[in-house]
Each structure stands twice: as structure tokens, then as C-alpha cells.
Design a protein around this motif. Sequence first.
Motif, PDB file in Angstrom:
ATOM      1  N   UNK A  88      10.215 -19.042   7.156  1.00  0.00           N
ATOM      2  CA  UNK A  88      10.219 -20.345   6.504  1.00  0.00           C
ATOM      3  C   UNK A  88      10.124 -21.459   7.552  1.00  0.00           C
ATOM      4  N   UNK A  89       9.499 -22.558   7.156  1.00  0.00           N
ATOM      5  CA  UNK A  89       9.477 -23.736   8.026  1.00  0.00           C
ATOM      6  C   UNK A  89      10.783 -24.512   7.930  1.00  0.00           C
ATOM      7  N   UNK A  90      11.411 -24.468   6.763  1.00  0.00           N
ATOM      8  CA  UNK A  90      12.671 -25.184   6.555  1.00  0.00           C
ATOM      9  C   UNK A  90      13.355 -24.617   5.330  1.00  0.00           C
ATOM     10  N   UNK A  91      14.648 -24.920   5.190  1.00  0.00           N
ATOM     11  CA  UNK A  91      15.406 -24.506   4.013  1.00  0.00           C
ATOM     12  C   UNK A  91      16.616 -25.408   3.883  1.00  0.00           C
ATOM     13  N   UNK A  92      16.983 -25.683   2.650  1.00  0.00           N
ATOM     14  CA  UNK A  92      18.192 -26.468   2.404  1.00  0.00           C
ATOM     15  C   UNK A  92      18.992 -25.801   1.297  1.00  0.00           C
ATOM     16  N   UNK A  93      20.285 -26.007   1.344  1.00  0.00           N
ATOM     17  CA  UNK A  93      21.187 -25.395   0.381  1.00  0.00           C
ATOM     18  C   UNK A  93      21.424 -26.353  -0.780  1.00  0.00           C
TER      19      UNK A  93
END
Length: 607
Positions: free
Chosen positions: A94-99
Motif C-alpha cells: 500500500x502507498x498509505x493507510x489510515x485507521x
Amino acid sequence: MTHERPGAEPVVKADPGVSAQLLAELAVDPTASTRSGPYVRSFAAELTEVGLGEIDALIGFRLPYSSAEFDLILAGIHPESREPSYVAVELKGWDAARLEPSGLAVATGSTSRHRTLHPVVQLDKMIAYLRERAVTRDHPISGLVWFPQASDADVASLFDFVSPEGTRVFTPESREAMAVFLRSQLAPDPDRRAVGALTSTAVSEPRPLLVAAANEFKNPDEFVFLGNQELARSTVLKAAERGTNETLIVTGPPATGKSAIATSLVAELDRRGYSVNHATGSRPATSTWRKVVGTGNPGTKVRSLFTYFNNYTGAVPCGLDVLICDEAQRIRGSSANRYTPRDRRTGVPQVVELIQAAKVSVFFLDPEQALRPGEIGTEELIASAAADNGRTVRRITLDTQFGVDGSSEYLEWTSRLLDGERRTPPIWTGGREFTVEVADTPHDLEARIRERASDGTARIVAGLCWPWHEAKPGEDLPLDIRIGDWARPWSVKGDRGVHGAPSGTLWASDPAGFGQIGSVHNVQGFEFAWTGVIIGPDLVWRTDRWVARPEESYDTSLRRLDDRAVEKHIRRAYGVLLSRSRKGTIIYSTDPETRQMLHQIVPSNAR
């Protein structure tokens, strides 16, 4: 080298016996065909760079009795105890992830954005499953999630999750911290004891679904769900907490855990104090759940939690917190039938009744298992009805095998075998933990199944190619199924047992059901350790294709279908019969040419 467990096929497809340093130096990535193939070698290079190149790397290690696999397991000895120690690795491109506040992660890739299970939760579940099934509790195993294309800031919110398994999140920015973590868990193992211990350990089998489901109401840890299975379960529990009008649609082929998740949710929601019901459109399914779960939990109300789709006509809107609908492909256009009084015929579609009955409605379905003309439950039908009723609609697809001992190869093989467009039948090359055999006679089939009956539940099922007469009290069961000099009865019709045989509704769960032959009418939704499948004269192989012969069928519902729909219906029915086994299937066809074809594609030495 390829490592094997005693009595099982190899648990990995690629050579696991390489050091991280050697893996990093390979000219061709051995896991390039896997979902994380592009990142395996680069991660191995990271290990080599920080001085951990001598650690053993097991590639694509597959969990026992599941199709799920670890991207990597690093194996060595613990620096303090000097005993085998392991680190399971999940590689996320993934390039980014947020919760999200719900606890789910929103992952962003180069071409997509999707909601998914927190990767630490996903890896923790896999570690817990592995520890329970295949690793002694004395050997520590921790987890590591690696984001090769992200920075710490890109996944910052994922760092806050506290893992019960000690799983950590790292990016290239935190590679030094990753090295410290790995050195605290692993040291090189020149004798490769850790690899040997992991790949040769005895494997404990999961309990049969009905036994596990009954236990789930007493033991909340009976099931361990993986990947999207846990995502579906978590999504429903979060929806129940919110208490807003939502509909969740969970689709998946056979043996992906739909019924297990459904019953687990009923148990957990009831335990948390929510008003919850479980509903099906099948009398055998609901009757069996009531008996098995009720017997396993005497003195409780759990029997009353299991209902039918047609029980919700005129129900109080949102009278339940959650309604779990299993086998939702069996939803009908209306809950009314010819016996329904006129004053109870509301005209409201059954799917709308189910959606309106609870704040949160959950539908588990496999459209390929709709077997009767009146069964209309589809993902599109449910989603449209939910949206029309102001519901937020969420969809999840299951892809990890939960039953069938994890043999995704077998389920894929049966799907291709019964594909009406296919002109060359697929060859069965053997499954890791699954057996397929072809019998030459019904006597042979029965003898093989009887021999395996001690290995767990075992049943023989058949296509509807013989009459099905009513059994009379005090008399022997009618021997309706006759193939040469072999004759056996169908399971008993109705809700009452006859002459020591269980009722048809309980045939699948009662040990006394062995000896009567089941059909799609009472097998759907159940599993057996071993299944013998009789393919009758209604479906035969001719030269290079399946040919349906509806004139050989006693299924009266076929009379309302055109020729193309009849063939699809018959092939789909055999697809259900062939997908009931956890350990093995033995197939017999009454047609010599079909039997010859089956022998050609199922080698006698293949498992």
C-alpha cells in the motif's frame, strides 16, 4: 527441499529451505505468482542489509485446513532461550493507510482505495490460528507488517494498535527499529531446528461445524476467522454497536465460512445483550441448528434464536437489533404460500420483510447454490431493496477456504469440472489435505464411505433420479434408489423419524442418517468429513461436454424451466453435492462413459 508433515502433503509450494540472504540473491523471485511476490525478495534484501541474512525464510507457508498463507515465516532460535522462535511477516504494497473509528483500515494503493481489516489484526488472527493448529505453545511466534512503499507518516495511525501477539508495523524509514525487533526474537539456527519443528509438527483438526457452533455459545474462542471472514464479523459487530440502519451482504463460494461466521455472530451478539435472530429458508438447516445448538446449551433460550425467512411477515419494524440471514440465495419473492390466510398476505417482498425486521440485517449467500426456480436471492436484489429502504449497504466477499480442509484446489476443480462451457474436463492433480476417488460400482462406493465413517461424519448423496416414496411407521424404508442389485432408501421425508431412521430434516446431523441417501433438499448448508456422490442418469458426459437429461430426473421443479435453465440447474445441484466434504469425496456415475471420463481425470494415485 520441500518439507512435509506426517501424513500430509507439502505445506508450502516454493522451496522454504533458503536463507534470507540466498532469497535476496535469487535471479527470479520464487513467489512471483503470489499476491506479495514483488516484495518478498526486496524484504529479504532488507534483512541481509541489517545483518540478518542467515535467518531461514519459509515462503508462502500455508495454514493447515485453510487456503490462507503467510507471505513469509522467519525461523531461527530465540537469542535468550535458544529454543525455536518465529516471526510471521505480512507484506503490504500500500502507498498509505489510515485507521477508521470502526477499527477498520482504509488502504490506498497505486490504483485503488478500499476498506479492509487492520493488517495487524489480520496477521494476529493467522498467528493465533497457526499456534492453535500447528505450533507448540512453547515456541514463540510474533508478527511483523512491512510497508515497502510507504513512509511512517503514511501509515501513522496503524502504529497505535496494541497487538496481543506482539505484532509490529514497519516501513523503510523504521528499518533500524525493525532490525532491533527481529534481533530480539531471532538468531541464526545452524541446525535448522526451528524449520524442522514447524514443518513436522502434528496438526490438530478443526471441529466439525455443528460441534463448533454448539460450543461457540459457551466458548467465544471456538472459531478463528481469517482475512475477510474476520472483516465480515467485525463489520457486523461494529454496526450493532452503532445501532443505525445498515445492511451487510457477504458473498462467497462453498466452504468460505459463511455459516460459521453467521452462527458465531449470533452467539457473540446474544452474549453482548443484543436482540438477534438467525434465519434460513431451509427446514433441515433451521431444525438442525435448533437441535444441535439447543442440545449443547440446555436450559438456555438459544433454540428460539433460530428461525425461518417467512417468520417476519408483519414483524415490528426494527424490532430486532440484528437479523442474520444464512443461505440468503434461498430468499423467495413472498413469504406467503398457498396455505397463508388471505388476511396475512401483505404483498411485501420477503427480502423487504427481512431488511425491515432489524436495525442491522446481514445476508450470507452464494448465488451458485440457488437450486429452485422460486429462489431469487442475489446480491443485486438485496442491495437494491436495502437502498430503497434507506439502508447503508456494505458488501464483503469471502475468498479464504474455511471448510473442506482448506483444499481450495478441490473446490476450484469441481467448479471447472461442472463448467458447461468447458470442453476438456480438468485433471485432478491432488490436494494438500483432500482426497478424490472414483468408484466403479455403488457397492464399491458404499464400502469406501463406510470404511471412512469412523473418521467423522460420512454420508452418501445422489441426484434426484429415483422416486422418493413416503416411509410408513412400522415398515422398512422404501428402497427407492436401485442401481443393478444395489438398493438403498432415501432419507425420510418430513419432520418425524421412521423405523429408527431420523427425520429428513435431521438426517445430516443424526449419526443414524448413515445408510439413507441424501439429496440437495437436505444437504445444503451442511458438511461431512467424507461424502459419496452418486451422479445419476440426469447428467452424463458425451465426448467433450455435459449433457443434461431432464427426463431422467424426478425433480418436479424442472418442469417450469427451459432447456438451458434445466441444464444449469442440474449442474448446479451436483456442484452442491460435490462441495459438502471436508476430507474427501468419492464419486460414482451410473453412466459408463461418464465413469470412464472421471477415471481419466482422477488418477488412482492422486489424493
